[in-house]
Design a protein around this motif. Structure first.
Motif, PDB file in Angstrom:
ATOM      1  N   UNK A  51       0.825  -1.210   0.000  1.00 46.24           N
ATOM      2  CA  UNK A  51       0.000   0.000   0.000  1.00 46.24           C
ATOM      3  C   UNK A  51       0.860   1.261   0.000  1.00 46.24           C
ATOM      4  N   UNK A  52       2.019   1.211   0.658  1.00 44.52           N
ATOM      5  CA  UNK A  52       2.940   2.346   0.631  1.00 44.52           C
ATOM      6  C   UNK A  52       3.487   2.570  -0.779  1.00 44.52           C
ATOM      7  N   UNK A  53       3.787   1.477  -1.462  1.00 44.36           N
ATOM      8  CA  UNK A  53       4.328   1.592  -2.810  1.00 44.36           C
ATOM      9  C   UNK A  53       3.285   2.100  -3.794  1.00 44.36           C
ATOM     10  N   UNK A  54       2.048   1.652  -3.637  1.00 37.87           N
ATOM     11  CA  UNK A  54       0.993   2.081  -4.550  1.00 37.87           C
ATOM     12  C   UNK A  54       0.676   3.560  -4.399  1.00 37.87           C
ATOM     13  N   UNK A  55       0.983   4.123  -3.239  1.00 37.71           N
ATOM     14  CA  UNK A  55       0.716   5.537  -3.010  1.00 37.71           C
ATOM     15  C   UNK A  55       1.752   6.430  -3.696  1.00 37.71           C
TER      16      UNK A  55
END
Length: 80
Positions: free
Chosen positions: A4-8
């Motif tokens: 989720x951090x990477x997708x942000x």
């Protein structure tokens, strides 16, 4: 690192993240070669983080090519 951090992150942020992870993985491999690495699980974790970041990059590229909104709102499919 969480997906989720990477997708942000945007494309430039992901590119920077991948390059940093590759440098970190190289450093760990050099430590292993000189027998200075004490925690060998770091190699596996770094390799998996690189794969996660590259997967997020590919998802963003596919979404941009298809003209669909970002994948950030997509469910991760994690089991409850």
């Amino acid at each position: 690192m969480k997906t989720s951090d990477l997708r942000a992150k945007d494309a430039a942020g992901l590119e920077k993240e991948v390059s940093e992870l590759l440098k970190a993985h190289f450093g760990l491999r050099m430590q292993k070669a000189t027998q200075q690495l004490t925690n060998h699980s770091q190699l596996k974790n770094t390799r998996r983080d690189i794969a996660r970041a590259k997967t997020s990059q590919a998802e963003q590229k596919r979404a941009a090519a298809a003209g669909t909104p970002a994948v950030a709102a997509k469910k991760t499919g994690a089991k409850k």
